[in-house]
Design an enzyme around this catalytic site. Sequence first.
Site, PDB file in Angstrom:
ATOM      1  N   ARG A   1       0.809  -1.233   0.000  1.00  0.00           N
ATOM      2  CA  ARG A   1       0.000   0.000   0.000  1.00  0.00           C
ATOM      3  C   ARG A   1       0.836   1.275   0.000  1.00  0.00           C
ATOM      4  O   ARG A   1       0.377   2.349   0.369  1.00  0.00           O
ATOM      5  CB  ARG A   1      -0.971   0.051   1.177  1.00  0.00           C
TER       6      ARG A   1
ATOM      7  N   LYS B   1       2.643  11.774 -10.884  1.00  0.00           N
ATOM      8  CA  LYS B   1       1.824  10.896 -11.738  1.00  0.00           C
ATOM      9  C   LYS B   1       2.622   9.615 -11.973  1.00  0.00           C
ATOM     10  O   LYS B   1       3.721   9.654 -12.534  1.00  0.00           O
ATOM     11  CB  LYS B   1       1.525  11.567 -13.085  1.00  0.00           C
TER      12      LYS B   1
ATOM     13  N   GLU C   1       9.105  20.213 -24.137  1.00  0.00           N
ATOM     14  CA  GLU C   1       8.353  20.432 -22.884  1.00  0.00           C
ATOM     15  C   GLU C   1       8.815  21.725 -22.210  1.00  0.00           C
ATOM     16  O   GLU C   1       8.022  22.416 -21.571  1.00  0.00           O
ATOM     17  CB  GLU C   1       8.513  19.250 -21.921  1.00  0.00           C
TER      18      GLU C   1
ATOM     19  N   LYS D   1       6.371  23.726 -13.069  1.00  0.00           N
ATOM     20  CA  LYS D   1       5.577  22.518 -12.825  1.00  0.00           C
ATOM     21  C   LYS D   1       5.199  22.438 -11.342  1.00  0.00           C
ATOM     22  O   LYS D   1       4.051  22.126 -10.994  1.00  0.00           O
ATOM     23  CB  LYS D   1       6.323  21.256 -13.266  1.00  0.00           C
TER      24      LYS D   1
ATOM     25  N   GLU E   1      -5.066  17.220 -10.525  1.00  0.00           N
ATOM     26  CA  GLU E   1      -5.601  17.655 -11.828  1.00  0.00           C
ATOM     27  C   GLU E   1      -7.123  17.804 -11.829  1.00  0.00           C
ATOM     28  O   GLU E   1      -7.825  17.231 -12.662  1.00  0.00           O
ATOM     29  CB  GLU E   1      -5.158  16.711 -12.960  1.00  0.00           C
TER      30      GLU E   1
ATOM     31  N   ARG F   1      -4.087  21.959 -13.332  1.00  0.00           N
ATOM     32  CA  ARG F   1      -2.969  21.129 -13.790  1.00  0.00           C
ATOM     33  C   ARG F   1      -3.081  20.786 -15.270  1.00  0.00           C
ATOM     34  O   ARG F   1      -2.092  20.480 -15.922  1.00  0.00           O
ATOM     35  CB  ARG F   1      -2.878  19.862 -12.928  1.00  0.00           C
TER      36      ARG F   1
ATOM     37  N   ASN G   1      -0.868  20.208 -20.008  1.00  0.00           N
ATOM     38  CA  ASN G   1      -1.144  19.391 -21.195  1.00  0.00           C
ATOM     39  C   ASN G   1      -1.248  20.227 -22.463  1.00  0.00           C
ATOM     40  O   ASN G   1      -1.798  19.773 -23.467  1.00  0.00           O
ATOM     41  CB  ASN G   1      -2.438  18.589 -21.001  1.00  0.00           C
TER      42      ASN G   1
ATOM     43  N   HIS H   1      -0.883  18.669 -25.849  1.00  0.00           N
ATOM     44  CA  HIS H   1      -1.039  17.226 -25.671  1.00  0.00           C
ATOM     45  C   HIS H   1      -2.368  16.698 -26.213  1.00  0.00           C
ATOM     46  O   HIS H   1      -2.507  15.499 -26.417  1.00  0.00           O
ATOM     47  CB  HIS H   1      -0.895  16.848 -24.198  1.00  0.00           C
TER      48      HIS H   1
ATOM     49  N   HIS I   1      -1.479  13.776 -28.386  1.00  0.00           N
ATOM     50  CA  HIS I   1      -1.795  12.391 -28.008  1.00  0.00           C
ATOM     51  C   HIS I   1      -2.543  11.667 -29.122  1.00  0.00           C
ATOM     52  O   HIS I   1      -2.319  10.471 -29.347  1.00  0.00           O
ATOM     53  CB  HIS I   1      -2.633  12.352 -26.731  1.00  0.00           C
TER      54      HIS I   1
ATOM     55  N   HIS J   1       7.342  11.458 -28.411  1.00  0.00           N
ATOM     56  CA  HIS J   1       6.357  12.248 -27.656  1.00  0.00           C
ATOM     57  C   HIS J   1       6.525  13.755 -27.933  1.00  0.00           C
ATOM     58  O   HIS J   1       5.569  14.439 -28.313  1.00  0.00           O
ATOM     59  CB  HIS J   1       6.511  11.952 -26.167  1.00  0.00           C
TER      60      HIS J   1
HETATM   61  N1  GLY Z   1       2.696  15.811 -17.662  1.00  0.00           N
HETATM   62  C1  GLY Z   1       1.552  16.474 -17.194  1.00  0.00           C
HETATM   63  C2  GLY Z   1       1.368  16.393 -15.710  1.00  0.00           C
HETATM   64  O1  GLY Z   1       2.239  15.925 -15.014  1.00  0.00           O
HETATM   65  O2  GLY Z   1       0.342  16.782 -15.225  1.00  0.00           O
END
Ligand code: GLY
Length: 359
Positions: free
Chosen positions: A121, A143, A185, A227, A237, A241, A245, A248, A252, A265
């Site tokens: 956990r 993430k 980025e 960031k 998010e 957040r 993107n 993206h 994507h 990417h």
């Molecule tokens: N790469 C986008 C984020 O970390 O929210």
Amino acid sequence: MEMIRVNLSSNSYNIYIDTGLLERIGDTLVKEKAPCKTLLITDTNIEKVYGSIVTESLKRNKFDVRLVSLQPGEEQKTLGTACILYDACFDHKLDRNALIVALGGGVVGDISGFVASTFMRGIPFIQIPTSLLAQVDSSIGGKVAVNHPKGKNMIGSFYQPKAVFIDTDTLSTLPAVEFVVGLVEVIKYGVIRNAELFEYIEKHLYDILQLDHTALLKIIADSCQIKTSVVEEDEKEVYLRAILNYGHTIGHAIETLTNYNKYRHGEAIAIGMLYATKIAIEIGLTNNKVYERQLSLIKRLGLPLTIDLKPGDIVKTLYTDKKVISGKLRFILPKKIGEVIISDEVTEEILYKILNAPL
Ligand code: GLY
């Protein structure tokens, strides 16, 4: 050394940016955490160059470390590989006080974080990102995920590392093309939040590409700072957040339609940023100069500007993205360099119009 604090109440941590950090990692870590059972996860490419440097530094500082090396590549980011890593956790007798160290690019970071977040956990983990993309983006913000046949990063969670160690020396062994796509980025951060960073890249692109230390420290620290400030405001998010993107949404779709093997990417995101700006121009949000400045940088990086895809296929694919909210497409659109808005109001008519014209 630059140090950036990520303030997330009980999940707060530091990002350290410097040269020569890998050799000192054990010494630096003992200040953060008492020596303990440690699983060092990397891939076979990174192991060859940095595996023993990190292992030795940890051992010198009494960490009981075992190294596990994955095959390189996005295809490894599966639940199957996660199970192999859980086996390694059991074999090395990790407990809740143990440590997982992710040494590598985004794939290693994402899957190591996922394993750390789920084993017993959740056990502590740290990130040592070795690619520019991982240093400025995926290692920060928590993430963690693995892929599912139905989509990339579909199985995952938010789980913050205990620290992030960015050694700029690792960029000297990164293939040039990987560096360039990571830079996309950084350009993204300039567009979404920092006009001065964008201008710095325009002026100092040569120094950046020559891996000049001052230039690297500046662009990496600025990116991490942006960031961090966004993640601090909206860790999970819920809304803000999403600005990370930028580029993206269409990016994507391009990656999905080309099975993730035609465009890297950053290449897909660069194209996505240009289309997003075209949308912003189309709806009267921004002007042509904002487009031209991004186009010029992307051209100077030698990135591709064409996609051989049908607009209808792109639009259809947009709806399969996990960022689609209640069936509505979400776009991040620039107002000016340094400021973006989040819009759920881009119509299919506009999309077809901009996708039918070349960049
Ligand atoms: N790469 C986008 C984020 O970390 O929210």
